[in-house]
Design a protein around this motif. Sequence first.
Motif, PDB file in Angstrom:
ATOM      1  N   THR B  59       0.611  -1.160   0.098  1.00  0.00           N
ATOM      2  CA  THR B  59      -0.059   0.090   0.058  1.00  0.00           C
ATOM      3  C   THR B  59       0.861   1.187  -0.018  1.00  0.00           C
ATOM      4  O   THR B  59       1.967   1.392   0.826  1.00  0.00           O
ATOM      5  CB  THR B  59      -0.888   0.089   1.347  1.00  0.00           C
ATOM      6  OG1 THR B  59      -1.679  -1.210   1.441  1.00  0.00           O
ATOM      7  CG2 THR B  59      -1.904   1.262   1.251  1.00  0.00           C
ATOM      8  N   PRO B  60       0.552   2.187  -1.063  1.00  0.00           N
ATOM      9  CA  PRO B  60       1.547   3.371  -0.694  1.00  0.00           C
ATOM     10  C   PRO B  60       1.323   4.330   0.157  1.00  0.00           C
ATOM     11  O   PRO B  60      -0.162   4.235   0.654  1.00  0.00           O
ATOM     12  CB  PRO B  60       1.077   4.151  -2.373  1.00  0.00           C
ATOM     13  CG  PRO B  60      -0.144   3.515  -2.667  1.00  0.00           C
ATOM     14  CD  PRO B  60      -0.196   2.167  -2.114  1.00  0.00           C
ATOM     15  N   VAL B  61       1.825   5.247   0.743  1.00  0.00           N
ATOM     16  CA  VAL B  61       1.674   6.052   1.686  1.00  0.00           C
ATOM     17  C   VAL B  61       1.155   7.323   0.965  1.00  0.00           C
ATOM     18  O   VAL B  61       1.380   7.663   0.040  1.00  0.00           O
ATOM     19  CB  VAL B  61       2.821   6.646   2.400  1.00  0.00           C
ATOM     20  CG1 VAL B  61       3.509   5.454   3.218  1.00  0.00           C
ATOM     21  CG2 VAL B  61       3.944   7.108   1.643  1.00  0.00           C
ATOM     22  N   SER B  62       0.232   8.149   2.050  1.00  0.00           N
ATOM     23  CA  SER B  62      -0.242   9.252   1.483  1.00  0.00           C
ATOM     24  C   SER B  62       0.765  10.566   1.722  1.00  0.00           C
ATOM     25  O   SER B  62       0.726  11.495   0.813  1.00  0.00           O
ATOM     26  CB  SER B  62      -1.793   9.659   2.164  1.00  0.00           C
ATOM     27  OG  SER B  62      -2.481   8.644   1.739  1.00  0.00           O
ATOM     28  N   ALA B  63       1.386  10.142   2.972  1.00  0.00           N
ATOM     29  CA  ALA B  63       2.303  11.321   3.295  1.00  0.00           C
ATOM     30  C   ALA B  63       3.526  10.633   4.262  1.00  0.00           C
ATOM     31  O   ALA B  63       2.937   9.381   4.806  1.00  0.00           O
ATOM     32  CB  ALA B  63       1.946  12.418   4.045  1.00  0.00           C
ATOM     33  N   GLY B  64       4.569  11.265   4.281  1.00  0.00           N
ATOM     34  CA  GLY B  64       5.613  10.347   5.255  1.00  0.00           C
ATOM     35  C   GLY B  64       6.378   9.628   4.258  1.00  0.00           C
ATOM     36  O   GLY B  64       6.151   9.239   3.107  1.00  0.00           O
ATOM     37  N   ALA B  65       7.101   8.804   4.934  1.00  0.00           N
ATOM     38  CA  ALA B  65       8.179   7.463   4.453  1.00  0.00           C
ATOM     39  C   ALA B  65       8.367   6.602   5.232  1.00  0.00           C
ATOM     40  O   ALA B  65       8.216   6.369   6.523  1.00  0.00           O
ATOM     41  CB  ALA B  65       9.253   8.448   3.747  1.00  0.00           C
ATOM     42  N   VAL B  66       8.732   5.372   4.713  1.00  0.00           N
ATOM     43  CA  VAL B  66       9.122   4.327   5.498  1.00  0.00           C
ATOM     44  C   VAL B  66      10.617   4.087   4.761  1.00  0.00           C
ATOM     45  O   VAL B  66      11.058   4.034   3.717  1.00  0.00           O
ATOM     46  CB  VAL B  66       8.312   2.980   5.153  1.00  0.00           C
ATOM     47  CG1 VAL B  66       9.001   1.843   5.781  1.00  0.00           C
ATOM     48  CG2 VAL B  66       6.741   2.944   5.608  1.00  0.00           C
ATOM     49  N   LEU B  67      11.511   3.780   5.826  1.00  0.00           N
ATOM     50  CA  LEU B  67      12.973   3.871   5.537  1.00  0.00           C
ATOM     51  C   LEU B  67      13.445   2.271   6.024  1.00  0.00           C
ATOM     52  O   LEU B  67      13.639   2.461   7.265  1.00  0.00           O
ATOM     53  CB  LEU B  67      13.608   5.097   6.021  1.00  0.00           C
ATOM     54  CG  LEU B  67      13.417   6.526   5.347  1.00  0.00           C
ATOM     55  CD1 LEU B  67      13.765   7.719   6.504  1.00  0.00           C
ATOM     56  CD2 LEU B  67      14.000   6.580   4.063  1.00  0.00           C
TER      57      LEU B  67
END
Lengths: 313, 265
Positions: B59-67
């Motif tokens: 699922t893509p994020v709407s805002a922010g990020a996963v690193l």
Amino acid sequence: MNAPIDHGRDGMGQPALKDAGTGTKVVALPAAAAAVVVLPQATGKPLREKLAPLAKSVLVTVLPPLVTVGLILLFWQIAASGPQSSLPPPSKIWEEAKDLITEPFYWAGSQDIGLGWRILVSLQRVAIGFSLAAVVGVLLGALVGQSVWAMRGLDPVFQVLRTVPPLAWLPLSLAAFRDSQPSAIFVIFITAIWPVIINTAVGIRNIPQDYRNVAQVLRLNQVEFFFKIMVPSAAPYIFTGLRIGVGLSWLAIVAAEMLTGGVGIGFFIWDAWNSSRLSDIIVALVYIGVVGFVLDRLVAFIGAIVTRGTAAQ
Amino acid sequence: MTSAYLKIDHVEKTFQRGAASTNVLKDVSLVIDKGEYVSIIGHSGCGKSTLLNIVAGLTPVSAGAVLLEGKEVNAPGPERAVVFQNHSLLPWLSVYDNVALAVNKVFGGVKSKAERHDWIMHNLDLVQMGHARDKRPGEISGGMKQRVGIARGLAMEPKILLLDEPFGALDALTRAHLQDSIMQIHATLGNTMIMITHDVDEAVLLSDRIVMMTNGPSARIGEVLDVRLERPRKRLDLVSDRTYIAAREAVLKFLYERHRFVEAA
């Protein structure tokens, strides 16, 4: 069936029964006797006993249709025996077309050949046309099932085209190919392809999201996804389409051959009609029916083997 | 361990359906160290599965990020293997072939055929499923299917193993068996694992940290609880352990006092 075995073990069996009531021995001995009985029972079961249920199930499935056929033949014989009857009764068919029934594979010149050969020629056309339809149908179905835009663009066209009766394509294909052989094959192709496309598309639209997730996590590419997830997952649907398709092919080939001529079961019927050999026509109909039935079962059988795992989720 | 292995950085998720939009996750931030076992717990519908899917890249994020190790995650990949809730084994493949599909894809260019075979069997043995290698998923029990699902996830040698309510559909006894297996695997391999659960005991038993989510919409991380229990943990010993009881109580209080599930479930 147990009787001879018990006699053979009399020396062990009898004392046990006599002691039954006296004390500790009783507990052990009947148990041993029981064990002795069980073992020979499993190995020494006569063949007749094993075959009995099998024979019964064969009888139960084979007998009713035989009775039905017998009754139909009887009724037909009575109904068609009158002097004004326009159709021949079974007895007359047997007299007139005995050679067609008993010798499907005789060969006496290029136009005087057994029905078996004619069926094989027709089957060959069906095999080519149907194989093409299967391959193209699965690919197009995959496209329509996978891509929303392909579905929006192609599905309405397919829905209209699939309602066109097979024979309506024949003049057009004769004009395009200028030869009867490819025209007949094209008619088979265009008849069989629609159910394959539509069922494949439905099957692919129904691939569970879980399998797609697995494919995504593994980063399967398009080709891997097609062969490893899409086709096996949609296989039950694809085979439903193929089964309908092969039935339609067989319906269409007879009609197409009537018009295109040459060798083949369809032309045989047309030829027989032109020379008023009604008995031959009726024999040919039975041939067509039986072969169509076998084709249907064959595709269903292959489908059952191929989709063994998919259905049992 | 100060360097962030996995960093969930101010992640938001809003689902758009026509004109209506639902804000599922709001400003979720979490840092997970290498080798850590983190559970995410919350009532159903709080977006914990969405969070896991975001980490998986499904699922893509709407805002922010996963690193992950400093690199942004925006697509699924085998270094973040997922053990799905309903096992998601391919029913037309045998147990062996299900794992082989993953192993051949991930290690196809690196390992030889024999090495891959050994690796598949090694992972099946790890979850005690080596004996059923030729069975199809339809022929084995739910617990066994989930074991194979775990083997498939482990066989990808992921940096992080994501478990989406892995034992949710299993009966209590089977679940306990699998929890023990997972603990053993975690102890042996030292994987980093994130597990979604709604079982308080499971969360306390398995986790180093428990992330408690508030109710949606706009779910946030409500609290993070450190579970300071020695490993290896033994189910029976923990029943009367004071730390265990306290941790359990903390989670229960969070879920049923402060963030009670309001809607009728």
